[in-house]
Design a protein around this motif. Structure first.
Motif, mmCIF file in Angstrom:
data_model
loop_
_atom_site.group_PDB
_atom_site.id
_atom_site.type_symbol
_atom_site.label_atom_id
_atom_site.label_comp_id
_atom_site.label_asym_id
_atom_site.label_seq_id
_atom_site.Cartn_x
_atom_site.Cartn_y
_atom_site.Cartn_z
ATOM 1 N N GLU A 272 -8.805 4.824 -12.557
ATOM 2 C CA GLU A 272 -8.301 6.067 -12.251
ATOM 3 C C GLU A 272 -8.258 5.855 -10.512
ATOM 4 O OE1 GLU A 272 -10.228 9.608 -13.316
ATOM 5 O OE2 GLU A 272 -11.932 9.171 -12.477
ATOM 6 N N PRO A 273 -7.323 6.791 -9.571
ATOM 7 C CA PRO A 273 -6.471 7.742 -10.212
ATOM 8 C C PRO A 273 -5.030 7.041 -10.705
ATOM 9 C CG PRO A 273 -6.440 7.641 -7.901
ATOM 10 C CD PRO A 273 -7.543 6.736 -8.289
ATOM 11 N N TYR A 274 -4.586 7.795 -11.727
ATOM 12 C CA TYR A 274 -3.160 7.064 -12.067
ATOM 13 C C TYR A 274 -2.080 7.719 -11.394
ATOM 14 C CZ TYR A 274 -6.669 6.374 -15.843
ATOM 15 O OH TYR A 274 -7.591 6.067 -16.316
ATOM 16 N N THR A 275 -1.887 6.899 -10.180
ATOM 17 C CA THR A 275 -0.828 7.523 -9.067
ATOM 18 C C THR A 275 0.012 6.294 -8.825
ATOM 19 O OG1 THR A 275 -2.415 6.885 -7.293
ATOM 20 C CG2 THR A 275 -2.382 9.152 -8.395
ATOM 21 N N GLU A 277 0.813 5.501 -5.766
ATOM 22 C CA GLU A 277 0.176 4.775 -4.904
ATOM 23 C C GLU A 277 -0.699 3.598 -5.169
ATOM 24 O OE1 GLU A 277 1.810 8.608 -3.649
ATOM 25 O OE2 GLU A 277 0.359 8.049 -5.166
ATOM 26 N N ARG A 278 -1.267 3.978 -6.163
ATOM 27 C CA ARG A 278 -2.282 2.898 -6.974
ATOM 28 C C ARG A 278 -1.600 1.611 -7.512
ATOM 29 N NH1 ARG A 278 -7.666 2.125 -7.265
ATOM 30 N NH2 ARG A 278 -8.756 1.495 -9.362
ATOM 31 N N TRP A 280 0.391 2.333 -10.370
ATOM 32 C CA TRP A 280 0.732 2.705 -11.644
ATOM 33 C C TRP A 280 2.326 3.039 -11.704
ATOM 34 C CZ3 TRP A 280 -2.582 1.606 -15.189
ATOM 35 C CH2 TRP A 280 -3.912 1.547 -14.984
ATOM 36 N N THR A 295 4.344 9.207 -18.390
ATOM 37 C CA THR A 295 3.520 9.620 -17.409
ATOM 38 C C THR A 295 2.954 8.362 -16.665
ATOM 39 O OG1 THR A 295 1.738 9.317 -18.887
ATOM 40 C CG2 THR A 295 2.673 11.543 -18.884
ATOM 41 N N TYR A 296 2.569 8.572 -15.527
ATOM 42 C CA TYR A 296 1.901 7.584 -14.619
ATOM 43 C C TYR A 296 0.820 7.006 -15.457
ATOM 44 C CZ TYR A 296 4.969 8.390 -10.819
ATOM 45 O OH TYR A 296 6.338 8.371 -10.146
#
Length: 505
Positions: A272-275, A277-278, A280, A295-296
């Motif tokens: 995480e985080p599952y965004t 920007e990362r 995902w 979902t991301y």
């Protein structure tokens, strides 16, 4: 007469007492020092006062030249030798040592020579029975030891450095670790003073500084023990591009994870985080109503499930594992491990006395995890048992945009299942151990269809026009030759008129 006899007797007695011992205990001649007089462990007997002082000065100088080493930690080799390059060196003299009673020998040449004959005899007799030793007393020049430690010791303060480990191909690379150290200067100064004052002789003195060491948690020795693959698992994937990308990303975030003895590690925390920007992307994941939503991070449960199987085969402790709400298609029943927000997670606990390393990657439709450690793993297998099975039902959702009689599937259903998983251990091909891992329930989710409710159009009451085909074109009759001329009858019919094709309709 009596008075004379007493005087004679006294003189005779003194002559007996004094004359004989004086010959037995020879008095020193001239300026020589009597036997039995020492400065520390050096005999001064037969020396002059000047010679004795020279000896004293040499003793003091030798003491001041005594080497002193202050060590700041070190390592012990296999033969027990302390190996260290963390040290300070000096001498007693450079650190301010001086003799505060250098005049201790004043008058020593008079021992056994002063006083009356009885006093001299008594002094010599005492020396014969118990030698007279002059001990040198030392003190420190103010501030020299303090300056030596305060100016040099801080250079040995060091931050703790943890080792790191990476795997390239079949080989591991481990970086060196450093023991953190903080020098207690005040305690070191006092320790050094006490050791120097109590040190006897001129042999080199070594003093350990007062330090607080902070050893690394991940030491080079511990990480270098990781050599054996203890358990592994692979699953296949061939989904949408977003889900496939998430599997590659998630495996890379977990790859290289190191779990020290007793530590608990979280797969969810590692990813995480599952965004976006990362990195995902959106992928399919189970919704609470039994449908699949985008979902991301969709697809991460295949990562945690594959890793769970590898961890069980490596016999790593499982601190938390949750099954999915519905069955998955990439592993047998009860061999999955779901991640959902902060509620469902896969947490591994290192129950070994050595660190374990997680290797993971996703490539070419294959997701792979392996657990490495300091000992080979056993032959561990899963056994999945289905306890009950319910086929998915069908749910229709009316859709006024579809014509009556039209059906379209929205979501494929999942069977309702109760199942169990067992860990089996084999040795030489024989089952020697079986342990229940979990009993799980997966709820049934129906197939969901859209069913059209839009009415069909009413048929028209007017008869449609009948399309007529134009008559086939008629050819003119073939020309006939006139019959041979005969005598015409009395009355004849005229030849018919030529006709043409009718117009089309």
């Amino acid at each position: 007469m009596r008075r004379f006899f007493q005087a004679a007797l006294t003189a005779a007695t003194l002559s007996c007492l004094c004359t004989f011992p004086v010959y037995a205990l020879e008095a020193p001649e001239g300026d020589e020092i009597a036997d039995g007089i020492y400065v520390e462990d050096v005999s001064l007997g037969g020396m002059t006062y000047e010679e004795a002082n020279t000896v004293l000065e040499e003793l003091v100088d030798a003491r001041r030249r005594t080497p002193v080493t202050v060590t700041f930690g070190g390592t012990v080799s296999e033969d027990g030798t302390v190996v260290t390059d963390k040290l300070l060196t000096s001498t007693f003299g450079d650190l301010g040592l001086y003799c505060q009673n250098e005049t201790v020998l004043e008058g020593v040449e008079n021992v056994g020579k002063s006083g009356n004959i009885i006093d001299r005899y008594k002094q010599l007799k005492d020396l014969a029975e118990d030698k007279l030793v002059f001990e040198l007393e030392y003190e420190w020049g103010e501030g020299l030891i303090e300056n030596f430690i305060n100016e040099n010791a801080p250079a040995f303060n060091a931050e703790t450095v943890e080792s790191t480990i990476t795997k390239e191909g079949d080989a591991f690379t481990v970086t060196p670790s450093v023991v953190g150290m903080s020098v207690d200067t005040e305690a070191t100064i006092q320790t050094l003073k006490d050791a120097m004052l109590s040190h006897e002789g001129t042999e080199p003195l070594s003093v350990a500084a007062a330090v607080t060491e902070t050893p690394p948690v991940r030491s080079y020795e511990a990480l270098s023990s990781i050599q054996y693959k203890m358990g592994e698992q692979a699953t296949n994937y061939n989904g949408a591009a977003g889900r496939n990308s998430n599997l590659v990303l998630g495996a890379s975030l977990i790859n290289g994870a190191l779990i020290m003895p007793g530590e608990v590690w979280s797969a969810n925390a590692a990813m995480e985080p599952y965004t976006p920007e990362r990195g995902w992307q959106k992928g399919g994941s189970y919704a609470s109503d039994g449908t699949v939503e985008q979902t991301y991070g969709g697809g991460i449960c295949q990562i945690s499930s594959t890793l769970y199987n590898a961890a069980v085969k490596a016999e790593v402790g499982i601190a938390q594992r949750n099954n999915h709400s519905m069955v998955v298609n990439y592993l047998p029943f009860s061999q999955d491990a779901a991640i959902a927000d902060d509620v469902k997670d896969l947490k591994l606990q290192n129950n070994y006395d050595f660190p374990i390393y997680i290797e993971g990657y996703a490539s070419g439709g294959r997701l792979y995890f392996a657990v490495w450690g300091a000992q080979p793993g056993r032959d561990v297998r899963f056994r999945s048992v289905t306890l009950s099975y319910q086929e998915p039902s069908i749910t229709y959702r009316d859709d006024p945009t579809l014509p009556v009689g039209t059906e379209e599937r929205i979501t494929a259903g999942h069977p309702g299942v109760r199942s169990a998983a067992y860990k089996q251990v084999y040795e030489n091909g024989q089952l020697i151990e079986e342990t229940l891992l979990s009993e799980d329930s997966y709820r049934m989710s129906p197939h969901i269809y859209r069913r059209g409710t839009q009415p069909l159009p009413e048929p028209s009451t007017e008869a449609p026009p009948i399309e007529t085909q134009p008559p086939a074109e008629t050819k003119p009759p073939a020309e006939t030759k006139p019959p041979a001329e005969t005598q015409p009858p009395a009355t004849t019919q005229a030849p018919p008129a030529e006709t043409s094709a009718p117009a089309g309709t």
